[in-house]
Design an enzyme around this catalytic site. Structure first.
Site, PDB file in Angstrom:
ATOM      1  N   CYS A 114      34.588  54.663  43.330  1.00 38.50           N
ATOM      2  CA  CYS A 114      35.530  54.829  44.440  1.00 38.50           C
ATOM      3  C   CYS A 114      35.266  53.772  45.509  1.00 38.50           C
ATOM      4  CB  CYS A 114      35.387  56.229  45.050  1.00 38.50           C
ATOM      5  SG  CYS A 114      36.545  56.567  46.386  1.00 38.50           S
ATOM      6  N   HIS A 157      43.282  60.487  40.843  1.00 40.45           N
ATOM      7  CA  HIS A 157      42.166  60.123  41.716  1.00 40.45           C
ATOM      8  C   HIS A 157      42.670  59.951  43.154  1.00 40.45           C
ATOM      9  CE1 HIS A 157      38.332  57.813  42.669  1.00 40.45           C
ATOM     10  NE2 HIS A 157      39.117  57.427  43.652  1.00 40.45           N
ATOM     11  N   GLU A 158      43.840  59.298  43.304  1.00 34.38           N
ATOM     12  CA  GLU A 158      44.385  59.060  44.651  1.00 34.38           C
ATOM     13  C   GLU A 158      44.939  60.332  45.277  1.00 34.38           C
ATOM     14  OE1 GLU A 158      42.986  55.453  43.834  1.00 34.38           O
ATOM     15  OE2 GLU A 158      43.365  56.427  45.747  1.00 34.38           O
ATOM     16  N   HIS A 161      42.325  62.294  46.855  1.00 35.45           N
ATOM     17  CA  HIS A 161      41.923  61.819  48.188  1.00 35.45           C
ATOM     18  C   HIS A 161      42.756  62.462  49.296  1.00 35.45           C
ATOM     19  CE1 HIS A 161      38.706  58.980  47.661  1.00 35.45           C
ATOM     20  NE2 HIS A 161      39.383  58.221  46.819  1.00 35.45           N
TER      21      HIS A 161
HETATM   22  C1  LIG Z   1      36.172  51.914  42.689  1.00 29.22           C
HETATM   23  C2  LIG Z   1      36.682  50.679  41.975  1.00 29.22           C
HETATM   24  C3  LIG Z   1      35.680  50.224  40.937  1.00 29.22           C
HETATM   25  C4  LIG Z   1      36.896  49.575  42.995  1.00 29.22           C
HETATM   26  C5  LIG Z   1      37.988  50.992  41.236  1.00 29.22           C
HETATM   27  N1  LIG Z   1      38.452  49.751  40.678  1.00 29.22           N
HETATM   28  C6  LIG Z   1      38.898  49.598  39.455  1.00 29.22           C
HETATM   29  O1  LIG Z   1      38.972  50.494  38.658  1.00 29.22           O
HETATM   30  N2  LIG Z   1      39.256  48.282  39.229  1.00 29.22           N
HETATM   31  C7  LIG Z   1      40.048  47.773  38.241  1.00 29.22           C
HETATM   32  C8  LIG Z   1      40.167  48.418  37.012  1.00 29.22           C
HETATM   33  C9  LIG Z   1      40.995  47.828  36.075  1.00 29.22           C
HETATM   34  F1  LIG Z   1      41.156  48.404  34.912  1.00 29.22           F
HETATM   35  C10 LIG Z   1      41.698  46.675  36.356  1.00 29.22           C
HETATM   36  C11 LIG Z   1      41.552  46.083  37.593  1.00 29.22           C
HETATM   37  F2  LIG Z   1      42.220  44.977  37.874  1.00 29.22           F
HETATM   38  C12 LIG Z   1      40.732  46.628  38.542  1.00 29.22           C
HETATM   39  C13 LIG Z   1      39.084  51.531  42.140  1.00 29.22           C
HETATM   40  O2  LIG Z   1      39.792  50.712  42.741  1.00 29.22           O
HETATM   41  N3  LIG Z   1      39.296  52.870  42.267  1.00 29.22           N
HETATM   42  C14 LIG Z   1      40.317  53.292  43.209  1.00 29.22           C
HETATM   43  C15 LIG Z   1      39.767  54.104  44.363  1.00 29.22           C
HETATM   44  O3  LIG Z   1      38.585  54.139  44.639  1.00 29.22           O
HETATM   45  N4  LIG Z   1      40.698  54.771  45.005  1.00 29.22           N
HETATM   46  O4  LIG Z   1      40.373  55.589  46.008  1.00 29.22           O
HETATM   47  C16 LIG Z   1      38.590  53.891  41.518  1.00 29.22           C
HETATM   48  C17 LIG Z   1      39.232  54.121  40.132  1.00 29.22           C
HETATM   49  C18 LIG Z   1      38.433  55.206  39.392  1.00 29.22           C
HETATM   50  C19 LIG Z   1      39.409  55.923  38.524  1.00 29.22           C
HETATM   51  C20 LIG Z   1      40.757  55.671  39.096  1.00 29.22           C
HETATM   52  C21 LIG Z   1      40.663  54.678  40.197  1.00 29.22           C
HETATM   53 ZN   LIG Z   2      38.647  56.651  45.562  1.00 32.61          ZN
END
Ligand SMILES: CC(C)(C)[C@H](NC(=O)Nc1cc(F)cc(F)c1)C(=O)N(CC(=O)NO)CC1CCCC1
Ligand SMILES: [Zn+2]
Length: 187
Positions: A114, A157-158, A161
């Site tokens: 996250c 996930h969002e 939040h």
């Molecule tokens: C926490 C983090 C590692 C930054 C995660 N990034 C991510 O999954 N990056 C990613 C994956 C890909 F498949 C392609 C790409 F281009 C980038 C993310 O943004 N989140 C969103 C967040 O924290 N929202 O509050 C966490 C993910 C975990 C499962 C769903 C979202």
């Molecule tokens: Zn998150």
């Protein structure tokens, strides 16, 4: 422009609040916020800008992570499968709501992280494999979409939040990698 400094981290009380619905059609302020959230995600996935601005590659962001307790989320998931160019999802959702979901469950094989959590929390985060989501777009039009696999995981996930739920709330501390039969592991 949103950078990592604008993202609040675990321990901040706003991450545990149930966010408020926003008026529909969204106000100018809420439309602008949604645009900035989407711009952050796009910047974070641009190697040059991510490097320059020290951004973690983000695929989703919820307004409470900016200390704004409103039911607004942005998701920008690249199509991970080159054969299916439009298998990703890129949209800002106002007052998103999960209308229904599959009995079948799924989780990411890598577990979850996250943007608001600066540590690894190992374990499977089991969610619904398919969901039907309704939301309002920036123009105030009601949308209803069906999502599956990675897109469904990101949106769940969002939406967690905006309900004050963190991904690790779903991890069973005693058996973090135990999976019931039939749970789809998404690699
Ligand atoms: C926490 C983090 C590692 C930054 C995660 N990034 C991510 O999954 N990056 C990613 C994956 C890909 F498949 C392609 C790409 F281009 C980038 C993310 O943004 N989140 C969103 C967040 O924290 N929202 O509050 C966490 C993910 C975990 C499962 C769903 C979202
Ligand atoms: Zn998150």
């Amino acid at each position: 422009m949103i950078t990592m400094d604008d993202i609040i981290r675990e321990g901040h009380p706003t991450l545990r609040e149930v966010a408020k619905e926003v008026p529909i059609p969204p106000t100018e302020e809420d439309v602008k916020l949604g645009e900035e959230m989407m711009e952050f995600l796009k910047n974070s996935q641009d190697p040059v800008k991510a490097e320059e601005l020290h951004l973690r590659g983000g695929v989703g962001l919820a307004a409470p992570q900016l200390d704004i307790s409103k039911r607004i989320i942005a998701v920008h998931v690249p199509s991970l499968d080159p054969e299916k160019p439009d298998s990703g999802i890129s949209t800002v959702m106002y007052n998103p709501k999960i209308l229904s979901h599959s009995v079948q469950q799924a989780c990411l094989g890598e577990g979850e992280g996250c943007l608001s959590v600066d540590r690894e929390v190992p374990g499977y985060v089991v969610r619904a494999a398919r969901i039907t989501v309704s939301y309002y777009d920036a123009e105030g039009n009601k949308q209803k979409i069906r999502l599956k696999n990675y897109n469904a995981i990101v949106v769940q996930h969002e939406i967690d939040h905006i309900n004050g739920v963190m991904f690790y709330d779903h991890i069973d501390e005693k058996t973090p990698f135990t999976l019931d039969d039939g749970v789809l592991v998404i690699e």
